[in-house]
Design a protein around this motif. Sequence first.
Motif, short mmCIF file in Angstrom:
data_model
loop_
_atom_site.label_atom_id
_atom_site.label_comp_id
_atom_site.label_asym_id
_atom_site.label_seq_id
_atom_site.Cartn_x
_atom_site.Cartn_y
_atom_site.Cartn_z
N ASP A 249 0.84 -1.16 -0.25
CA ASP A 249 0.05 0.10 -0.10
C ASP A 249 0.92 1.40 -0.07
OD1 ASP A 249 0.97 -0.09 2.58
OD2 ASP A 249 -0.94 -0.19 3.50
N GLY A 250 1.94 1.12 -0.73
CA GLY A 250 2.63 2.32 -0.71
C GLY A 250 3.56 2.66 -2.03
N PHE A 251 4.12 3.88 -2.14
CA PHE A 251 5.00 3.90 -3.51
C PHE A 251 6.02 4.99 -2.93
CE2 PHE A 251 1.74 7.47 -3.08
CZ PHE A 251 2.41 8.62 -3.44
N GLU A 252 6.91 5.19 -3.81
CA GLU A 252 8.26 6.02 -3.85
C GLU A 252 8.22 6.88 -5.16
OE1 GLU A 252 13.00 5.83 -2.74
OE2 GLU A 252 11.54 4.43 -1.78
N MET A 253 8.52 8.32 -4.78
CA MET A 253 8.68 8.77 -6.00
C MET A 253 9.94 9.13 -6.38
SD MET A 253 6.17 12.47 -5.82
CE MET A 253 6.60 12.71 -3.92
N ARG A 254 10.43 9.25 -7.69
CA ARG A 254 11.69 9.23 -8.32
C ARG A 254 12.28 10.34 -7.68
NH1 ARG A 254 13.09 6.34 -13.35
NH2 ARG A 254 14.96 7.42 -13.05
N ASP A 255 13.51 10.49 -7.54
CA ASP A 255 14.34 11.68 -6.87
C ASP A 255 15.05 12.24 -8.02
OD1 ASP A 255 16.33 10.09 -7.83
OD2 ASP A 255 17.42 9.67 -5.75
N ASP A 256 14.53 12.37 -9.12
CA ASP A 256 15.00 13.32 -10.25
C ASP A 256 13.61 13.94 -10.82
OD1 ASP A 256 14.15 10.75 -11.91
OD2 ASP A 256 15.94 10.29 -12.32
N ALA A 257 14.04 14.51 -12.19
CA ALA A 257 12.96 15.14 -12.83
C ALA A 257 11.95 14.20 -13.45
CB ALA A 257 13.48 16.34 -13.86
N LEU A 258 12.23 12.99 -13.49
CA LEU A 258 11.27 11.95 -14.08
C LEU A 258 10.16 11.71 -13.27
CD1 LEU A 258 13.75 11.51 -15.93
CD2 LEU A 258 13.48 9.26 -16.08
N ARG A 259 10.12 12.36 -12.05
CA ARG A 259 8.86 12.25 -11.60
C ARG A 259 7.81 13.03 -11.86
NH1 ARG A 259 9.31 14.91 -5.43
NH2 ARG A 259 11.00 13.05 -5.37
N PHE A 260 8.03 13.90 -12.75
CA PHE A 260 6.98 14.76 -13.55
C PHE A 260 6.62 14.12 -14.97
CE2 PHE A 260 9.33 17.71 -10.68
CZ PHE A 260 8.12 18.26 -10.09
N GLU A 261 7.30 13.15 -15.30
CA GLU A 261 6.98 12.48 -16.67
C GLU A 261 5.74 11.13 -16.49
OE1 GLU A 261 11.05 12.47 -19.01
OE2 GLU A 261 10.32 10.75 -18.44
N THR A 262 5.21 10.89 -17.41
CA THR A 262 4.20 9.72 -17.50
C THR A 262 4.90 8.65 -18.33
OG1 THR A 262 3.15 10.54 -19.43
CG2 THR A 262 2.08 11.15 -17.03
N TRP A 263 4.45 7.50 -18.10
CA TRP A 263 5.45 6.21 -18.86
C TRP A 263 4.89 6.41 -20.26
CZ3 TRP A 263 4.08 2.08 -22.04
CH2 TRP A 263 4.95 1.35 -22.12
N GLU A 264 3.86 6.45 -20.74
CA GLU A 264 3.34 6.38 -22.15
C GLU A 264 3.85 7.95 -22.59
OE1 GLU A 264 2.44 5.69 -26.04
OE2 GLU A 264 2.91 4.35 -24.41
N ARG A 265 4.36 7.96 -23.75
CA ARG A 265 4.79 9.16 -24.61
C ARG A 265 4.93 9.09 -26.03
NH1 ARG A 265 9.55 9.82 -21.99
NH2 ARG A 265 8.26 9.08 -19.88
N HIS A 266 5.37 10.32 -26.65
CA HIS A 266 5.47 10.34 -28.21
C HIS A 266 6.98 9.75 -28.25
CE1 HIS A 266 5.48 12.94 -32.03
NE2 HIS A 266 5.32 11.50 -32.26
N VAL A 267 7.31 8.63 -28.44
CA VAL A 267 8.46 8.35 -28.47
C VAL A 267 9.36 8.85 -29.63
CG1 VAL A 267 10.22 6.27 -28.46
CG2 VAL A 267 7.97 6.09 -27.08
N ALA A 268 8.76 8.87 -30.67
CA ALA A 268 9.38 9.45 -32.02
C ALA A 268 9.69 10.96 -31.66
CB ALA A 268 8.81 9.12 -33.31
N GLY A 269 8.73 11.61 -31.06
CA GLY A 269 8.67 13.01 -30.86
C GLY A 269 9.96 13.36 -29.91
N GLN A 270 9.98 12.23 -28.71
CA GLN A 270 11.27 12.77 -27.90
C GLN A 270 12.62 12.75 -28.62
OE1 GLN A 270 10.83 10.51 -24.25
NE2 GLN A 270 12.92 10.84 -23.85
N ILE A 271 12.62 11.56 -29.25
CA ILE A 271 13.69 11.48 -30.07
C ILE A 271 14.04 12.79 -30.92
CG2 ILE A 271 14.89 10.06 -32.02
CD1 ILE A 271 13.53 7.49 -31.12
N GLY A 272 12.93 13.18 -31.65
CA GLY A 272 13.01 14.24 -32.61
C GLY A 272 13.54 15.68 -31.88
N LEU A 273 13.09 15.71 -30.36
CA LEU A 273 13.23 16.88 -29.72
C LEU A 273 14.67 16.55 -29.42
CD1 LEU A 273 12.32 19.25 -28.57
CD2 LEU A 273 11.28 18.33 -26.79
N GLY A 274 15.37 15.87 -28.91
CA GLY A 274 16.70 15.86 -28.65
C GLY A 274 17.44 15.99 -29.90
N VAL A 275 17.11 15.62 -31.18
CA VAL A 275 18.01 15.98 -32.31
C VAL A 275 17.57 17.55 -32.46
CG1 VAL A 275 17.88 15.61 -34.73
CG2 VAL A 275 17.66 13.71 -33.51
#
Length: 385
Positions: A249-275
């Motif tokens: 009955d518990g959870f632990e948030m990440r200790d980096d900025a990924l605590r603001f992300e969601t698992w599902e995302r536009h993967v191709a878009g993420q790659i493109g934004l990095g480029v």
Amino acid sequence: MDIDEIRSDTPGCAKVAHLNNAGAALPPRPVIDAVAGHFELESLIGGYEAAERNEALIARFYDAVARLLGARREEIAFVENATRAWDMAFYAIPFAEGDRILTTTSEYSSNTIAYQQVATAKGARVEVVPDDADGTLSLDALEAELAKGDVRLVSLNHIPTQNGLVNPAAEVGRLCREHGVLYLLDACQSVGQLSVDVNEIGCDLMSGTGRKFLRGPRGTGFLYVRREILRTLVPPFLDLQAAEWKAPDGFEMRDDALRFETWERHVAGQIGLGVAADYAAGLGTAAIEERVLGLAARLREELAARPGVTVLDKGARPSGIVTFTVDGQDPAAVKAEARESGVNINVTHPLSHGFDPHVRPAAVRASVHYYNTDEELDRLLSVLP
């Protein structure tokens, strides 16, 4: 900066004079290829399998955006757009009864709605800091408000959408640090056209987008969260990307900025934004800024010299966003006529202008980028009476 090479790297430049970069810029070929390549791979081997194969390209996003902003990798999150990035930051702040939120007259209406919602729910107060004579946020007025106390957050846009000004982001950061106040900067119109360094600015949180001056894909954004304050923020929602389930009955948030992300995302878009981030860094943000501001200054000068044209931009050193009206001409009609001539511009409307008491009903907005040319500016000018 080799403009001919950059334009040949931008397929859209052969089709249109694109002066709507504050809306969505034309992507360069490396970004197009990165997004299309990953999407094609998904179609051939499956989405999960493509993500596994391109794991390094996905991870590249964090390093690329961190380098561009002068941040650390663990301070960067991928978010589906700038609005959601800003929301994730703002709604993570633990506001309480009596907290003051200070903002500017040029704030985006989308953000002002969030301020009012939190003020109603938490008993906080939203207060607008007045402008200096040139239309930028008054630093003296801000310092006076900070000295009164009870300020939980200073939140402003780096560049508003409707009048070309650049707010004094670094000076605001200095005042916020002196008074120990949290500072959220909406940089959706500045990253990609100005040199933006989170350490020089001194913000605690910064949201941005891919589709505007960064020349990335639509449906992509990023959030910067200064590591020292990250543990004080609880995102408005969590999933298995942001936190780890601790049975039963518990959870632990990440200790980096990924605590603001969601698992599902536009993967191709993420790659493109990095480029896209790497592409901008490769050109040099100082060179980009010089080119953009130079083109915008030339356009303002030409517009101001025309009878019946009123340039509306504010600030001591305006940005690449140029706004104006033409006597007797509806801005929408000017936009339509320009479109017929192969020139993309846009119209800015008062509903987007937040607390600005002096905004015109509507105005023409031309927003230049480094790949634009003097000839393209002349094409726009030729459309005007």
